[in-house]
Design an enzyme around this catalytic site. Structure first.
Site, short mmCIF file in Angstrom:
data_model
loop_
_atom_site.label_atom_id
_atom_site.label_comp_id
_atom_site.label_asym_id
_atom_site.label_seq_id
_atom_site.Cartn_x
_atom_site.Cartn_y
_atom_site.Cartn_z
N ASP A 91 -23.54 -1.81 -4.97
CA ASP A 91 -24.63 -2.76 -4.37
C ASP A 91 -25.98 -2.70 -4.71
O ASP A 91 -26.33 -1.85 -5.36
CB ASP A 91 -24.44 -2.26 -2.94
N ARG B 228 -21.06 -5.94 -3.40
CA ARG B 228 -20.09 -4.88 -3.55
C ARG B 228 -18.80 -5.62 -3.80
O ARG B 228 -17.79 -4.91 -4.38
CB ARG B 228 -19.83 -4.25 -2.27
N PHE C 194 -29.69 -1.90 -13.85
CA PHE C 194 -29.47 -1.83 -12.51
C PHE C 194 -27.97 -2.41 -12.54
O PHE C 194 -28.06 -3.76 -12.57
CB PHE C 194 -30.21 -2.21 -11.52
N VAL C 195 -26.80 -1.85 -12.29
CA VAL C 195 -25.52 -2.42 -12.17
C VAL C 195 -24.89 -2.69 -10.95
O VAL C 195 -25.32 -1.83 -9.89
CB VAL C 195 -24.46 -1.84 -13.35
N GLY D 63 -20.14 3.34 -1.79
CA GLY D 63 -20.06 2.70 -3.58
C GLY D 63 -18.67 2.84 -4.07
O GLY D 63 -18.17 2.03 -4.97
N GLU E 146 -16.72 9.27 -7.69
CA GLU E 146 -18.03 8.65 -7.38
C GLU E 146 -18.26 7.41 -8.29
O GLU E 146 -17.51 7.21 -9.45
CB GLU E 146 -19.22 9.71 -7.88
N ASP E 147 -19.10 6.58 -7.68
CA ASP E 147 -19.06 5.16 -8.45
C ASP E 147 -19.86 5.39 -9.51
O ASP E 147 -19.55 4.98 -10.88
CB ASP E 147 -19.79 4.05 -7.39
N ASP F 223 -26.22 9.03 -12.19
CA ASP F 223 -27.46 8.63 -12.92
C ASP F 223 -28.19 10.04 -13.31
O ASP F 223 -27.70 10.54 -14.20
CB ASP F 223 -28.22 7.56 -11.96
N LYS G 7 -24.62 6.73 -16.37
CA LYS G 7 -25.58 5.97 -16.86
C LYS G 7 -26.19 6.68 -18.24
O LYS G 7 -26.69 7.79 -17.69
CB LYS G 7 -26.48 5.56 -15.85
P1 5GP Z 1 -28.01 10.08 -8.85
O1 5GP Z 1 -27.90 11.23 -8.00
O2 5GP Z 1 -26.84 10.48 -9.98
O3 5GP Z 1 -29.26 9.84 -9.53
O4 5GP Z 1 -27.65 8.70 -8.02
C1 5GP Z 1 -26.37 8.33 -8.13
C2 5GP Z 1 -26.50 7.23 -6.84
O5 5GP Z 1 -27.66 6.35 -7.27
C3 5GP Z 1 -24.83 6.40 -7.05
O6 5GP Z 1 -24.08 6.83 -6.26
C4 5GP Z 1 -25.50 5.15 -6.51
O7 5GP Z 1 -25.34 5.03 -5.19
C5 5GP Z 1 -26.98 4.85 -7.05
N1 5GP Z 1 -27.39 4.32 -8.20
C6 5GP Z 1 -27.77 4.72 -9.30
N2 5GP Z 1 -27.86 3.67 -10.57
C7 5GP Z 1 -27.26 2.69 -9.95
C8 5GP Z 1 -27.22 1.38 -10.35
O8 5GP Z 1 -27.35 1.07 -11.51
N3 5GP Z 1 -26.58 0.41 -9.50
C9 5GP Z 1 -26.14 0.83 -8.33
N4 5GP Z 1 -25.81 -0.25 -7.37
N5 5GP Z 1 -26.55 2.13 -7.58
C10 5GP Z 1 -26.82 2.94 -8.50
#
Ligand code: 5GP
Length: 188
Positions: free
Chosen positions: A168, A174, A161-162, A52, A107-108, A111, A139
């Site tokens: 993706d 993407r 969800f973005v 991502g 990182e993209d 969350d 987020k």
């Molecule tokens: P975390 O471990 O911080 O909960 O999750 C991070 C990962 O979840 C991100 O690197 C991404 O791959 C995925 N993710 C979380 N929220 C989103 C979202 O709104 N859109 C997309 N495409 N991926 C997300």
């Protein structure tokens, strides 16, 4: 030549555009300047988390005007696509030793922060001098505190969800040049 970026038509599955190409350009420039200021002496290693972050990473490193190196990691989080489980598997590890190095993880989107928290613990055991996070997006989820705090943040997004600009849904979207909210009917 620059064309009018505002005219890129949004994909039919996108509910609304959160960040246009022009918005993203401004964010990347600002973050690049912050990073160059902080790392101009130390030849940092920028690590992209596949897949991502690659679009953001490619833009960001060209906006950081100081010596640096790059490497890549791929991780997979067990559990559903929508929520991290906290159990992370390294699918592709670094090729570069990081002992004594300043590390910037790119990182993209953050969350829960669970994925990165695991990754940082893993990288810390290899003895780097420092580890910081540059997250394109954070987020904002009501009542949720991320497990990690990124030092460099591009933008905050609401709890939706973005997709686009590297992010993706089921490996799609993407390549959208902007960031948008995916219509809920696409994934429900
Ligand atoms: P975390 O471990 O911080 O909960 O999750 C991070 C990962 O979840 C991100 O690197 C991404 O791959 C995925 N993710 C979380 N929220 C989103 C979202 O709104 N859109 C997309 N495409 N991926 C997300």
């Amino acid at each position: 030549m620059d064309h009018d970026e505002g005219r890129v038509p949004s994909h039919e599955d996108i509910e609304c555009v959160l960040l246009s190409q022009a918005d993203i350009k401004g964010i990347v420039k600002r973050m690049g300047e912050e990073l160059a200021e902080d790392y101009r002496e130390s030849n940092p290693l920028f690590i992209a988390i596949l897949r991502g972050a690659v679009v953001f990473f490619a833009d960001l490193i060209r906006a950081v005007h100081c010596p640096m190196q790059i490497d890549f990691m791929a991780v997979s989080s067990y559990g559903s696509a929508a929520k991290s489980s906290g159990v992370v598997r390294i699918l592709k590890d670094l090729d570069t030793p990081i002992e004594g190095r300043d590390i910037v993880i790119v990182e993209d989107i953050l969350d829960t922060g669970i994925t990165l928290n695991y990754l940082i613990k893993n990288l810390e055991s290899r003895g780097p001098r420092s580890i910081e996070i540059a997250a394109f997006l954070v987020k904002d989820v009501p009542g949720q505190r991320s497990a990690v705090l990124p030092r460099y943040v591009g933008a905050h997004v609401p709890d939706a969800f973005v997709v686009g600009y590297g992010l993706d849904y089921d490996e799609r979207y993407r390549n959208l040049p902007y960031l948008g909210v995916l219509k809920p009917e696409v994934y429900s």
